[in-house]
Design an enzyme around this catalytic site. Structure first.
Site, PDB file in Angstrom:
ATOM      1  N   LYS A  22      21.155  11.613  -2.091  1.00 18.39           N
ATOM      2  CA  LYS A  22      22.223  11.639  -3.314  1.00 18.39           C
ATOM      3  C   LYS A  22      23.351  10.880  -3.227  1.00 18.39           C
ATOM      4  O   LYS A  22      24.064  10.226  -4.169  1.00 18.39           O
ATOM      5  CB  LYS A  22      22.417  13.382  -3.410  1.00 18.39           C
ATOM      6  N   SER A  23      23.869  11.118  -1.921  1.00 22.57           N
ATOM      7  CA  SER A  23      25.308  10.203  -1.790  1.00 22.57           C
ATOM      8  C   SER A  23      24.975   8.833  -1.906  1.00 22.57           C
ATOM      9  O   SER A  23      25.825   7.855  -2.719  1.00 22.57           O
ATOM     10  CB  SER A  23      25.723  10.171  -0.284  1.00 22.57           C
ATOM     11  N   ARG A  27      26.587   6.123  -4.878  1.00 21.87           N
ATOM     12  CA  ARG A  27      27.356   4.883  -4.657  1.00 21.87           C
ATOM     13  C   ARG A  27      26.619   3.415  -5.371  1.00 21.87           C
ATOM     14  O   ARG A  27      27.200   2.510  -5.547  1.00 21.87           O
ATOM     15  CB  ARG A  27      27.399   4.914  -3.442  1.00 21.87           C
ATOM     16  N   GLY A  95      30.350  17.298  -7.815  1.00 23.88           N
ATOM     17  CA  GLY A  95      31.657  16.886  -6.953  1.00 23.88           C
ATOM     18  C   GLY A  95      31.959  15.649  -6.502  1.00 23.88           C
ATOM     19  O   GLY A  95      32.623  15.044  -6.885  1.00 23.88           O
ATOM     20  N   ARG A 123      36.578  23.565  -8.598  1.00 29.24           N
ATOM     21  CA  ARG A 123      36.733  22.916  -7.287  1.00 29.24           C
ATOM     22  C   ARG A 123      37.922  22.031  -7.271  1.00 29.24           C
ATOM     23  O   ARG A 123      38.422  21.425  -8.363  1.00 29.24           O
ATOM     24  CB  ARG A 123      35.720  21.945  -7.189  1.00 29.24           C
ATOM     25  N   SER A 168      36.703  14.362   4.847  1.00 29.91           N
ATOM     26  CA  SER A 168      36.110  14.475   3.440  1.00 29.91           C
ATOM     27  C   SER A 168      35.578  12.874   3.150  1.00 29.91           C
ATOM     28  O   SER A 168      36.267  11.986   2.796  1.00 29.91           O
ATOM     29  CB  SER A 168      36.721  14.963   2.312  1.00 29.91           C
ATOM     30  N   GLN A 170      34.160  12.242   0.499  1.00 24.83           N
ATOM     31  CA  GLN A 170      34.330  11.836  -1.161  1.00 24.83           C
ATOM     32  C   GLN A 170      35.832  11.219  -1.209  1.00 24.83           C
ATOM     33  O   GLN A 170      36.286  10.427  -2.040  1.00 24.83           O
ATOM     34  CB  GLN A 170      34.437  13.334  -1.885  1.00 24.83           C
ATOM     35  N   ASP A 321      26.701  19.894   4.690  1.00 19.99           N
ATOM     36  CA  ASP A 321      25.900  20.745   3.553  1.00 19.99           C
ATOM     37  C   ASP A 321      24.460  21.330   4.218  1.00 19.99           C
ATOM     38  O   ASP A 321      23.953  21.874   3.407  1.00 19.99           O
ATOM     39  CB  ASP A 321      25.118  19.381   2.836  1.00 19.99           C
ATOM     40  N   LYS A 348      32.579  24.127  -1.752  1.00 15.63           N
ATOM     41  CA  LYS A 348      31.504  23.250  -2.148  1.00 15.63           C
ATOM     42  C   LYS A 348      31.136  23.990  -3.519  1.00 15.63           C
ATOM     43  O   LYS A 348      32.102  24.460  -4.337  1.00 15.63           O
ATOM     44  CB  LYS A 348      30.274  23.434  -1.157  1.00 15.63           C
TER      45      LYS A 348
HETATM   46  C1  S3P Z   1      29.605  13.756   0.071  1.00 11.60           C
HETATM   47  C2  S3P Z   1      30.534  14.141   0.793  1.00 11.60           C
HETATM   48  C3  S3P Z   1      30.650  15.548   1.175  1.00 11.60           C
HETATM   49  C4  S3P Z   1      29.312  16.316   0.910  1.00 11.60           C
HETATM   50  C5  S3P Z   1      28.953  15.969  -0.590  1.00 11.60           C
HETATM   51  C6  S3P Z   1      28.374  14.456  -0.414  1.00 11.60           C
HETATM   52  C7  S3P Z   1      29.609  12.317  -0.438  1.00 11.60           C
HETATM   53  O1  S3P Z   1      31.688  16.244   0.398  1.00 11.60           O
HETATM   54  O2  S3P Z   1      29.516  17.813   1.078  1.00 11.60           O
HETATM   55  O3  S3P Z   1      27.649  16.770  -0.801  1.00 11.60           O
HETATM   56  O4  S3P Z   1      28.521  11.979  -0.887  1.00 11.60           O
HETATM   57  O5  S3P Z   1      30.496  11.648  -0.104  1.00 11.60           O
HETATM   58  P1  S3P Z   1      33.098  16.325   1.086  1.00 11.60           P
HETATM   59  O6  S3P Z   1      33.473  14.732   0.914  1.00 11.60           O
HETATM   60  O7  S3P Z   1      33.933  17.023   0.361  1.00 11.60           O
HETATM   61  O8  S3P Z   1      33.012  16.635   2.376  1.00 11.60           O
END
Ligand code: S3P
Length: 443
Positions: A22-23, A27, A95, A123, A168, A170, A321, A348
């Protein structure tokens, strides 16, 4: 709401691939939209969260076309070339999507409105709106920095140096993405390592990223602004955070023997597998290799007995996660499993510490919940089960408790299976294909 019931199974067996990471999928779409020319993504996760990013980049003027399952062609507009969207961008449950997109928007002189579902609208967004304002972007948010919000990106973004106050990826990524359209150097100082997919992919698309160790032991991640990104081929590995569910189900079901193919093994994502090994799980990494800059391996997992462990708090960013599903493994392990330094779980998709503690209690497992810790008292065998668990719009809570049901005396019900499609379309079929017994509930 569609409920699902998971009943005790015997051994799980089989070989299967997993949906894309997913990440990395988010991107690949965002960088594809900012690149010049065509980006072809193979293995894109076609879950709701990522499809919301597809919609977002289309609204911003990029083209995204599906070729065949998982294969997408993106035609980008170049850094600075996004157009103002004429509709609200609805990010649903995601998120990651929303925060990364805010980073991109902060460096474009356009105004956009962003909303999401009840979970996402609760959130915290100030963690990105704060540093992005330093670039010159302006935000109007609901109380507490919550969605829906309006953002007007900076006309002349100023590069910044930002020290992450929370571990984080993100926030790190949002700052780096905003820095793409700022002249000079944008630097993120990262005291605790978090997933580095943004850095790896920025380099893959042609940006210059320099990473050095500061005197304080923190990593200094320096992006050279205003690069020319050019379209690339991206191969998305299977998501280790999705692999976690069948992996734990197999590890806690005696006699199981499953193989999960092409799973991403980026060391910043593998904390759960390390923890399971410490608990005594039988997990082998086969055919370790690198595909398009990301390490991957096939994982063979056999069932057996597990022991409780203390998870080192500094491991949290590398398995953030995976705590909910680790708590399921801990429930059937012998002894206590102690998870400390995990207060990020409270922000989360749901408050995961509360959701896990309530769900485990409903399933007869003894658990202690503190502000930033969770202690699971393992049952040294199947959990009693028999509970109905509130999903709370959280895919990982739903899947975790369906995994617990596979190793419980009485079946486990989750009240709402809908959110599973945000990250793991086909979860039930994949699990049942391995021998799990997950079916419709009676609501
Ligand atoms: C993610 C970062 C994590 C993770 C999320 C995916 C990302 O969140 O929990 O599922 O793809 O950068 P945080 O940056 O809030 O830790």
């Amino acid at each position: 709401m569609t409920s699902l019931v998971s009943s005790t199974t015997g051994a799980l067996a089989g070989t299967t691939a997993l949906p894309g990471d997913k990440s990395i999928s988010h991107r690949s779409l965002l960088l594809g939209a900012l690149a010049v020319g065509e980006t072809v993504v193979h293995g894109l996760l076609e879950g709701e969260d990522v499809l919301n990013t597809v919609e977002a980049i289309r609204k911003l003027g990029a083209q995204a076309e599906r070729d065949e399952a998982g294969v997408w062609h993106i035609h980008g507009v170049g850094i600075g070339g996004l157009r103002e969207p004429d509709q609200v961008i609805d990010y649903g449950n995601s998120g990651t999507g929303a925060r990364l997109l805010l980073g991109v928007l902060a460096g474009h002189p356009i105004t956009a409105f962003i909303t999401g579902d009840a979970s996402l609208c609760s959130r915290p967004m100030n963690r990105v709106a704060g540093p992005l304002s330093d670039f010159g972007a302006r935000f109007v948010t609901r109380e507490g920095g919550r969605l829906p919000l309006a953002v007007t990106g900076a006309t002349d973004p100023m590069p910044i140096t930002y020290r992450l106050p929370v571990a984080s990826a993100q926030v790190k990524s949002a700052v780096l993405l905003a820095g793409l359209n700022a002249p000079g150097f944008t630097t993120v100082i990262e005291p605790e390592p978090t997933r580095d997919h943004t850095e790896l992919m920025l380099r893959h698309f042609g940006a210059e990223i320099d990473i050095s160790d500061g005197d304080d032991g923190a990593a200094h991640i320096r992006l050279t602004g205003q690069p020319e990104l050019s379209g690339q081929r991206v191969v998305v590995p299977g998501d280790p955070s999705s692999a976690a569910f069948p992996a734990v189900a197999a590890a806690i079901s005696a006699g199981s023997d499953i193989t999960l193919m092409r799973i991403g093994m980026n060391p910043r994502r593998t904390g759960l597998f390390e923890t399971l090994l410490e608990m005594g799980a039988n997990i082998e990494r086969l055919n370790e290799r690198t595909e398009a800059g990301e390490p991957v391996a096939d994982l063979r997992i056999r069932g057996g007995r597990l022991n409780g462990v203390e998870v080192p708090p500094e491991r949290a960013p590398r398995m953030i996660d995976e705590y909910p599903v680790l708590a399921m493994a801990a429930s059937v392990a012998a002894g206590d499993t102690v998870m400390r330094g995990v207060k990020e779980l409270r922000v989360k998709e749901s408050d995961r510490l509360a959701a896990v503690a309530q769900g485990l209690s409903a399933c007869g497992v003894s658990v202690e919940e503190g502000e930033d810790y969770l202690i699971v008292h393992g049952n040294a065998g199947p959990a009693p089960g028999g509970g109905t668990v509130a999903t709370d719009l959280d895919h990982r809570i739903a899947m975790s408790f369906l995994v617990l049901g596979a190793a419980s005396e009485k079946s486990v019900t989750v009240d709402d299976a809908g959110p599973i499609d945000t990250s793991f379309p086909g979860f039930v079929d994949l699990m049942n294909g391995l021998g799990a017994s997950i079916g419709a509930g009676n609501r």
